[in-house]
Design a protein around this motif. Structure first.
Motif, PDB file in Angstrom:
ATOM      1  N   PRO A 187      -7.206   2.351  -9.578  1.00 50.34           N
ATOM      2  CA  PRO A 187      -8.370   2.064  -9.645  1.00 50.34           C
ATOM      3  C   PRO A 187      -9.272   1.597  -9.109  1.00 50.34           C
ATOM      4  O   PRO A 187      -8.786   0.684  -7.777  1.00 50.34           O
ATOM      5  CB  PRO A 187      -8.255   1.871 -10.937  1.00 50.34           C
ATOM      6  CG  PRO A 187      -6.503   2.569 -11.064  1.00 50.34           C
ATOM      7  CD  PRO A 187      -6.369   2.176  -9.758  1.00 50.34           C
ATOM      8  N   ASP A 188     -10.924   1.005  -8.588  1.00 54.54           N
ATOM      9  CA  ASP A 188     -11.632   0.078  -8.466  1.00 54.54           C
ATOM     10  C   ASP A 188     -10.287  -1.226  -9.118  1.00 54.54           C
ATOM     11  O   ASP A 188      -9.915  -1.522 -10.012  1.00 54.54           O
ATOM     12  CB  ASP A 188     -13.126   0.142  -8.404  1.00 54.54           C
ATOM     13  CG  ASP A 188     -13.325   1.357  -7.998  1.00 54.54           C
ATOM     14  OD1 ASP A 188     -12.582   1.749  -6.908  1.00 54.54           O
ATOM     15  OD2 ASP A 188     -14.531   1.900  -8.528  1.00 54.54           O
ATOM     16  N   GLY A 189     -10.004  -2.291  -7.865  1.00 54.08           N
ATOM     17  CA  GLY A 189      -9.903  -2.928  -7.729  1.00 54.08           C
ATOM     18  C   GLY A 189      -8.562  -3.473  -8.123  1.00 54.08           C
ATOM     19  O   GLY A 189      -8.440  -4.685  -8.179  1.00 54.08           O
ATOM     20  N   TRP A 190      -7.953  -2.770  -8.121  1.00 58.12           N
ATOM     21  CA  TRP A 190      -6.622  -2.577  -8.034  1.00 58.12           C
ATOM     22  C   TRP A 190      -5.616  -3.652  -7.607  1.00 58.12           C
ATOM     23  O   TRP A 190      -6.234  -3.650  -6.244  1.00 58.12           O
ATOM     24  CB  TRP A 190      -5.948  -1.358  -8.464  1.00 58.12           C
ATOM     25  CG  TRP A 190      -4.882  -1.043  -9.077  1.00 58.12           C
ATOM     26  CD1 TRP A 190      -3.294  -0.899  -8.141  1.00 58.12           C
ATOM     27  CD2 TRP A 190      -4.036  -0.765  -9.819  1.00 58.12           C
ATOM     28  NE1 TRP A 190      -2.627  -0.740  -8.521  1.00 58.12           N
ATOM     29  CE2 TRP A 190      -2.626  -0.945 -10.217  1.00 58.12           C
ATOM     30  CE3 TRP A 190      -4.672  -1.339 -11.873  1.00 58.12           C
ATOM     31  CZ2 TRP A 190      -2.032  -1.034 -11.462  1.00 58.12           C
ATOM     32  CZ3 TRP A 190      -4.136  -1.339 -11.940  1.00 58.12           C
ATOM     33  CH2 TRP A 190      -2.696  -1.346 -12.130  1.00 58.12           C
ATOM     34  N   PRO A 191      -4.918  -4.505  -7.951  1.00 55.35           N
ATOM     35  CA  PRO A 191      -4.344  -5.706  -7.268  1.00 55.35           C
ATOM     36  C   PRO A 191      -3.859  -5.359  -5.748  1.00 55.35           C
ATOM     37  O   PRO A 191      -3.420  -5.831  -5.092  1.00 55.35           O
ATOM     38  CB  PRO A 191      -3.834  -6.763  -7.896  1.00 55.35           C
ATOM     39  CG  PRO A 191      -3.587  -5.447  -8.982  1.00 55.35           C
ATOM     40  CD  PRO A 191      -4.539  -4.967  -9.192  1.00 55.35           C
ATOM     41  N   GLU A 192      -3.390  -4.129  -5.650  1.00 60.64           N
ATOM     42  CA  GLU A 192      -2.033  -3.520  -4.630  1.00 60.64           C
ATOM     43  C   GLU A 192      -2.769  -1.881  -4.197  1.00 60.64           C
ATOM     44  O   GLU A 192      -3.278  -1.064  -4.389  1.00 60.64           O
ATOM     45  CB  GLU A 192      -0.712  -3.333  -4.857  1.00 60.64           C
ATOM     46  CG  GLU A 192      -0.470  -2.501  -6.459  1.00 60.64           C
ATOM     47  CD  GLU A 192       0.917  -2.560  -6.720  1.00 60.64           C
ATOM     48  OE1 GLU A 192       1.131  -3.412  -6.448  1.00 60.64           O
ATOM     49  OE2 GLU A 192       1.644  -1.695  -7.062  1.00 60.64           O
TER      50      GLU A 192
END
Lengths: 250, 86
Positions: A187-192
């Motif tokens: 997803p957008d902005g997923w941390p990895e």
């Protein structure tokens, strides 16, 4: 149950489709009314048999997605395999009122019983989430206190099964954690970045082996073998790791 | 061909046996490895299924269905230990 006990053996029954819902663009839940259903344990499956007009038969196993609370329908979530012989019919053709031949519930090994008190680690690859969801639902139905962690590997956010229900249960079912791993697109902005499950994933988001968790791993064969090997390497007792494999496609 | 595991044999075996045989302990005739039937590697699909030992890949169990018969070949297991219903 009484009738089953007389013969001791299992026979086919006729189920009626009472409703359907799409869980993702390629996975559909069939809500089935099954007369005299004896109840089931989370993790069990049924065999579905289709018979063509010329008598040709095809049979497949599908995990039960719903928890049994003494009443109600039986739900199966079917992932469409484009080259499949049975699944495209169940996802794209079946409509309300249709009848299917069904045998079950079966399988006594890949099951979780609400009396089990150990923490539970669920590791799902794709639609391997289905029987694990039945365990989460069964725990919710009895307001179980066993700590549950789900690590769920999916290709893209569009492929998430039961996303809204899981988000609600994480909020409302105390002691349930869910961690997603995206293998192709996050997803957008997923941390990895997109990645496969690894030693680090299961080490950081599973339970320490010292806790003696019951581990259930379900998914495609290669996923199951990788996840089970990692759990053993991390020190989990192989006797507490139960696996269920489906199909060769990832 | 696709690979499943012994869990998927539960329905067919319950047509023959009164107990759930997927929780039974087999001992592989090839290598002596012992585990539950549910852990066998299963090649199918029905009507012809072959279950192999995950340890040595020898065939432990074969199940063939015809319209009026079910043929079970257990030559690859030297022992089957079936839990009795509690």
């Amino acid at each position: 149950m009484a009738r089953a006990a007389v013969s001791g053996r299992l026979t086919w029954r006729v189920a009626t489709v009472a409703g359907t819902r799409w869980e993702t663009p390629t996975a559909r839940t069939l809500v089935l009314d099954v007369p005299d259903w004896p109840g089931h344990l989370p993790g069990q499956h049924v065999d579905v048999r289709l018979t063509a007009p010329d008598g040709y038969r095809a049979q497949r196993s599908y995990s039960i997605a719903s928890a049994w609370t003494g009443d109600g329908p039986v739900e199966l979530t079917v992932q469409r395999l484009d080259d499949g012989e049975v699944s495209p019919y169940l996802t794209d053709e079946v409509t309300d009122g249709d009848q299917l031949e069904l045998r079950g519930p079966v399988g006594g090994w890949f099951v979780w019983r609400p009396e089990q008190t150990a923490p539970v680690l669920l590791v799902a690859g794709g639609s391997g989430l289905v029987p694990l969801m039945a365990m989460i639902r069964a725990r919710g139905a009895v307001r179980g206190r066993q700590p549950f962690r789900l690590i769920c590997s999916v290709r893209t956010p569009r492929d998430l099964l039961y996303a809204d229900e899981l988000a609600r249960r994480v909020r409302d079912d105390p002691g349930l954690d869910v961690r997603y791993v995206y293998t192709r697109q996050t997803p957008d902005g997923w941390p990895e970045p997109a990645k496969r499950i690894s030693v680090a994933t299961l080490n950081s988001h599973g339970w320490p082996p010292d806790f003696g968790p019951d581990c259930f791993v379900c998914g495609p064969t290669s996923f199951v073998e990788t996840a089970a090997d990692i759990l053993v390497a991390l020190g989990h007792d192989p006797r507490k790791i139960r696996t269920e494999r489906f199909g060769g496609t990832a | 061909m696709s690979m499943l595991d012994g869990n998927a044999l539960a329905g067919d075996l319950r047509e023959v046996f009164a107990a759930d045989v997927t929780t039974a302990l087999y001992t592989c005739g090839g290598c002596g490895h012992a585990d539950v039937i549910a852990t066998l590697h299963l090649w199918g699909p029905a009507p012809g299924q072959v279950a192999r030992c995950p340890h040595c890949t020898d065939v432990v169990l074969r199940l063939v269905q015809t319209p009026d018969r079910l043929i079970l070949d257990l030559r690859g297991t030297v022992r089957l230990e079936i839990p009795r219903a509690g």
